[in-house]
Design a protein around this motif. Structure first.
Motif: not given
Length: 439
Positions: A171-183, A371-377
Motif C-alpha cells: 500500500e505504501d508503494m502504491m501511494y508513491i506510484l499514484r502520487t508520482e504518476s498524477m493518478a 493510469l488509463e485515464e491519466v494516459f488518455g488526457k
C-alpha cells in the motif's frame, strides 16, 4: 509507568523544544521579512500559529486547535508535494526537446558503447543496495519506447516482490506510484495555488511535437518560476510545522518538566518579542534579539543528546490507558525527525496480513485503470515521462546484468528522436560524473 522516566523525558523534551522554538521562530521571522507574494493559506496558517503561541503563553488550552493547524499544514504540504511530482513529469519532457532549440555538444558514444558504459557504472556499486539504486536512476533517464501493455506487465512484475510481505508495504508503494504518476491528486490544488495550477494546466495542454522556440522558452520560464516558488514555499511550511511541533511538545511537557528560571526568562523574552513583531507586522532589524540568541549557542544540541538518552517502554494495553504514557509517545513522534508523523499511539500489533498474488494483482489492475485515464488526457511525450517515473520507483525486476544490458540497449536503439536520446545520454553522463566526484 515509572514517573521518573516520564519526568526525565518531559524535561529533556521541554528544554530542547523550547530552545529550538526560540531559534527557529527567529529564522522563520527573518525568512518572512524577505519574502513577498505568499499564498493566502500560508498567511492564515502563520497567523493562526502566532495566535496559538500567544494563547499558550497565557495558559489557555490549545491542543485541539494545534491538532487542526498541524493537519492543515500537512495537507498544504501534500498539495505542494503533488505539484512538485507533476512538474517533474513535465521537466522530463521539456529537457528532452531542448536540443531542438539550443545548440549543445553532441554525445560522443554510440548506443552499444554507451550501454556498456552504463553497465560498468551499475556493476561498480559496492553492494546490491547501491547497484539497485543505480539501476533505478539509469531507468529514470533512459528513453521509454514500449507499448502500454508491456509497461503494465513490467509494473506487475516489479510489484510481485511484495508477495509474502505485509499488505501495508504494498500500500505504501502504491501511494508513491499514484502520487508520482498524477493518478492521485489531493483536493484543493487549484483553490490554494491558482497560479501554479494555471502553469500546470498550460504544460498539460502544450503541443510538444510542434513547439517553436518562442513557445518552448515561454513554457520553460513558467516551469522555472513554478519550481522556485515550490522550493521557497515548501521550506517555509517545513519551518512552520517544526514550530507547531515544538509548541505541541511544550504543551504536553510543561506540567511535568523541570526548567531553569533564568533560561526560561530568556526564551520567553525572545519568543514574546518576535510574537509582538508579528502582531504589529514590524519586520525591522532586531539587533538586541540577535544578541540574545548568541546566549543559546550549543544548548539545543546538548538538550537533544539528553533527550535521546531517555527511552520509553514498548506499548502495551495497560500503558496505552495511561494518559502520561500516551503524551510521552506523542512527544517521541513530534521529535522523531519526521515533521508530519502520525501522532496516534498504535494499539498492540496483531498478526499482520500478508500480500498474496491475487491481492497484488487486484491492486495493480485497479491502478492500471487509473493510469488509463491519466494516459488518455496526456500526449505521448508526457505518457512516456510518467512511465519512466513509475519504473524508476519500482523495485528492481531484472534477473541478471545481461537482462539490464538488453533493456538499456533496446531503450537507446528504439529511440529515433536524436534530441531526446542525446539529452538522456547527457543526463546519465552527469549522473555518473557526480557519483565519481562523491566517491
Amino acid at each position: 509507568m515509572d514517573s521518573r522516566i516520564i519526568k526525565r523525558q518531559m524535561t529533556a523534551a521541554y528544554q530542547y523544544s523550547h530552545t529550538r522554538l526560540a531559534l527557529n521562530y527567529c529564522s522563520f521571522f527573518d525568512s518572512l521579512s524577505e519574502t513577498t507574494g505568499l499564498e493566502k493559506d500560508f498567511e492564515e496558517c502563520t497567523a493562526e500559529f502566532v495566535k496559538l503561541l500567544s494563547a499558550y503563553r497565557s495558559g489557555d488550552s490549545i491542543e485541539d486547535s494545534l491538532e487542526k493547524l498541524r493537519e492543515r499544514i500537512t495537507h498544504q504540504v501534500e498539495i505542494l508535494t503533488s505539484y512538485t511530482d507533476c512538474f517533474q513529469i513535465y521537466e522530463y519532457v521539456l529537457n528532452r526537446i531542448e536540443r531542438r532549440f539550443t545548440s549543445l555538444p553532441e554525445c560522443q558514444y554510440n548506443d552499444e558503447t554507451f550501454a556498456q558504459l552504463l553497465i560498468n557504472y551499475i556493476k561498480g556499486g559496492k553492494d546490491s543496495s547501491l547497484m539497485n539504486s543505480r539501476i533505478q536512476q539509469v531507468i529514470s533517464q533512459l528513453p521509454v519506447r514500449f507499448t502500454k501493455q508491456k509497461f503494465f506487465s513490467m509494473v506487475m512484475e516489479g510489484l510481485s516482490v511484495y508477495i509474502g510481505s505485509p499488505k501495508e508495504n504494498l500500500e505504501d508503494m502504491m501511494y508513491i506510484l499514484r502520487t508520482e504518476s498524477m493518478a492521485q491528486l489531493p483536493q484543493g490544488m487549484k483553490e490554494s495555488h491558482p497560479k501554479l495550477y494555471e502553469i500546470l494546466d498550460e504544460l498539460c495542454h502544450a503541443d510538444y511535437r510542434n513547439l517553436d522556440k518562442d513557445r518552448y522558452d515561454h513554457l520553460m520560464a513558467r516551469f522555472q518560476w513554478a519550481g522556485a516558488s515550490l522550493v521557497e514555499e515548501s521550506s517555509l511550511y517545513l519551518l512552520l510545522q517544526d514550530l507547531v511541533n515544538d509548541l505541541y511538545v511544550l504543551l504536553l511537557a510543561r506540567d511535568r518538566a523541570l526548567a531553569d528560571e533564568k533560561e526560561e526568562a530568556l526564551l520567553t523574552s525572545i519568543i514574546g518579542d518576535i510574537t509582538q513583531r508579528f502582531e504589529k507586522a514590524d519586520f525591522s532589524p532586531a539587533d538586541q534579539l540577535m544578541d540574545q540568541l548568541t546566549a543559546l549557542e550549543g544548548r539545543q544540541e546538548a538538550y537533544y543528546e539528553r533527550y535521546l538518552k531517555t527511552e520509553l517502554p514498548e506499548a502495551s494495553s495497560e500503558l496505552l490507558q495511561d494518559p502520561e504514557y500516551v503524551s510521552a509517545v506523542k512527544i517521541d513522534r513530534l521529535l522523531s525527525g519526521s515533521p508530519f508523523a502520525d501522532l496516534e499511539a498504535k494499539t498492540e500489533e496483531g498478526e499482520e496480513e500478508l500480500t498474496d498474488r491475487a491481492y497484488m494483482e487486484g491492486v495493480a489492475n485497479a491502478y492500471f485503470k487509473e493510469l488509463e485515464e491519466v494516459f488518455g488526457k496526456n500526449s505521448r511525450p508526457v505518457v512516456r515521462s510518467i512511465m519512466a517515473k513509475v519504473l524508476s520507483d519500482l523495485p528492481i525486476c531484472f534477473n541478471s546484468l545481461d537482462e539490464i544490458q538488453d533493456y538499456i540497449r533496446g531503450s537507446l536503439e528504439s529511440c529515433a528522436d536524436s534530441a531526446e536520446k542525446e539529452t538522456s545520454m547527457e543526463l546519465l553522463e552527469e549522473l555518473m560524473e557526480d557519483e565519481n566526484n562523491l566517491a
